[in-house]
Design an enzyme around this catalytic site. Structure first.
Site: not given
Length: 462
Positions: A267, A297, A343, A352, A400
């Site tokens: 993105s 994504h 990743h 995160r 995620d």
């Protein structure tokens, strides 16, 4: 020696940041007017001294493997280290949690303080953050033509499709497009780009909330923007969850730490690529949103949650590490991947993910939630299973793996909408770097492509 140098550099930078808290209040435009000339001079010196220096070798695996790891893009706001994780202008997520401003009565980073850091490289004072919050609130209402457009769309149209359409339609009022049409100097490109970026970030919550209400809560009135609260506080109010302080705090943290993740992700790179054509920020970011909508994504967090809920249903009560291990092997042996793990860059647990897990540890209601417990237990079992499986370079959880389960706990259960929240967040990084691309005069992005035959000729002639 290198680590000592990095530590000294960070220590010096943090000292400068601490001094800034005592400085006079300025607007974000005034802060940029100070830092842009210094960065322009730094770039000019780099070009003059090192334009022919080599950063790395391009291999066939880069050309046919999605350019993975290829050093070919300027992106100042954040750097992703495979072992340390993300740093925003040198600050880790724990650093940001300590130094960046929270909302009154809250503890988590707010979007405005992260936006200021990403755009200027400086930690804003509390007064500067509150000033930016008010500016965004005052610019946050949607124009009528965008309201009419969104309200006319079928509720069966995917929320991300609607979000991209709404963002593109906002370009009707683009300051950059209007100024470019009049014939402005290149040195002024960044100022009009900044106007568009601030206006777009300000309007994203109202746009995203309207899509949510139309699709999932039709007929309910959307509250007006409150000029005295922060961007995410208003967003949660407009979604209809304003009474839930914990969800508001979670989304403040979520949106701040999802805001930027280097420039090479799909993105951010799309926004950079489209922006390099001098398309206005609305068109550039609408393109980025459609990249974000892909399952490899931004769509990944909803897939992770759906997979964890299926695991919970399959395993029933009294879930043990052994049962989870068996389920993981069942997934892998069926030829599927374990969603939420691995990743493209990281080789350690995603910071995160750690930050979101720590948020859960401070709240008993989250700790008692069976789904959140399952996410935690899976993160304890999966790395060893994936190491034994041997087909992943990073067997650790990424963001995620945790992000969707807390939204689900607090009643935001509409999976298709999760990527829209990600889209509100990712604007912080992608749009700030459009300002810098214009300020530094970065050129049209145009890499060289090669056919299979051309590659074969090149390598066979070595």
């Amino acid at each position: 020696m290198l680590r000592q140098t990095r530590f000294a550099s960070r220590h010096f930078s943090q000292g400068i940041l601490a001094q800034r808290r005592m400085a006079s209040t300025k607007t974000i435009r005034e802060a940029l007017e100070e830092v842009i000339p210094k960065k322009q001079a730094q770039l000019a010196a780099l070009k003059a001294r090192h334009s022919q220096s080599v950063l790395g070798d391009v291999k066939v695996e880069h050309v046919i493997g999605g350019m993975r790891g290829l050093k070919a893009m300027l992106w100042d706001a954040s750097v992703l280290d495979p072992l340390e994780g993300i740093r925003f202008h040198g600050l880790s997520i724990p650093d940001c949690q300590k130094q960046l401003t929270a909302a009154p009565g809250g503890k988590e980073i707010i979007a405005e303080s992260m936006l200021w850091l990403l755009l200027t490289g400086q930690v804003p004072t509390e007064a500067e953050t509150r000033q930016l919050s008010r500016e965004l609130a005052e610019k946050g209402d949607l124009p009528k033509h965008v309201i009419d457009l969104i309200d006319s769309l079928p509720t069966t149209l995917h929320p991300m499709t609607q979000l991209g359409m709404g963002v593109a339609a906002l370009n009707h009022d683009s300051k950059f497009a209007a100024a470019y049409e009049e014939g402005i100097k290149k040195s002024e490109y960044w100022t009009h780009t900044l106007d568009d970026c601030i206006n777009l970030i300000a309007r994203l919550p109202a746009l995203a909330a309207r899509i949510y209400r139309n699709v999932y809560k039709p007929g309910q009135e959307i509250p007006a923007i409150n000029k005295d609260i922060d961007l995410v506080g208003n967003y949660v109010n407009m979604l209809g969850f304003g009474a839930n302080h914990d969800l508001t705090e979670y989304l403040r943290l979520y949106i701040a730490i999802h805001g930027d993740h280097e420039g090479g992700n799909a993105s951010a790179h799309t926004a950079h690529l489209v922006g390099s054509t001098l398309a206005d920020p609305y068109l550039s970011y609408s393109a980025a949103l459609y990249a974000l909508a892909g399952p490899l994504h931004g769509l990944a967090n909803q897939e992770v949650l759906r997979w964890q809920l299926d695991m919970q249903k399959e395993l029933g009560n009294n879930i043990t590490h052994e049962k989870i291990k068996e389920s993981l092997w069942k997934t892998l042996k069926s030829g599927r991947v374990v969603p939420g793990y691995g990743h493209g860059v990281l080789r350690n647990p995603d910071p995160r993910f750690v930050a979101l897990q720590e948020f859960c540890l401070t709240r008993p209601d989250l700790l008692a939630d069976p789904v959140i417990q399952l996410v935690k237990q899976t993160s304890e079992v999966a790395p060893d299973v994936l190491k034994e499986h041997g087909k992943t370079k990073n067997p650790y959880p990424n963001v995620d793996a945790a992000s969707g389960c807390v939204l689900y706990h607090y009643g935001l259960t509409e999976f298709k909408y999760y990527t829209v929240i990600f889209g509100v967040s990712r604007a912080l990084g992608a749009l700030t770097q459009l300002v810098w691309a214009r300020a530094l005069g970065l050129p049209l992005e145009r890499p060289k492509s090669l056919s299979l035959e051309a590659i074969e000729k090149l390598v066979e002639g070595q």
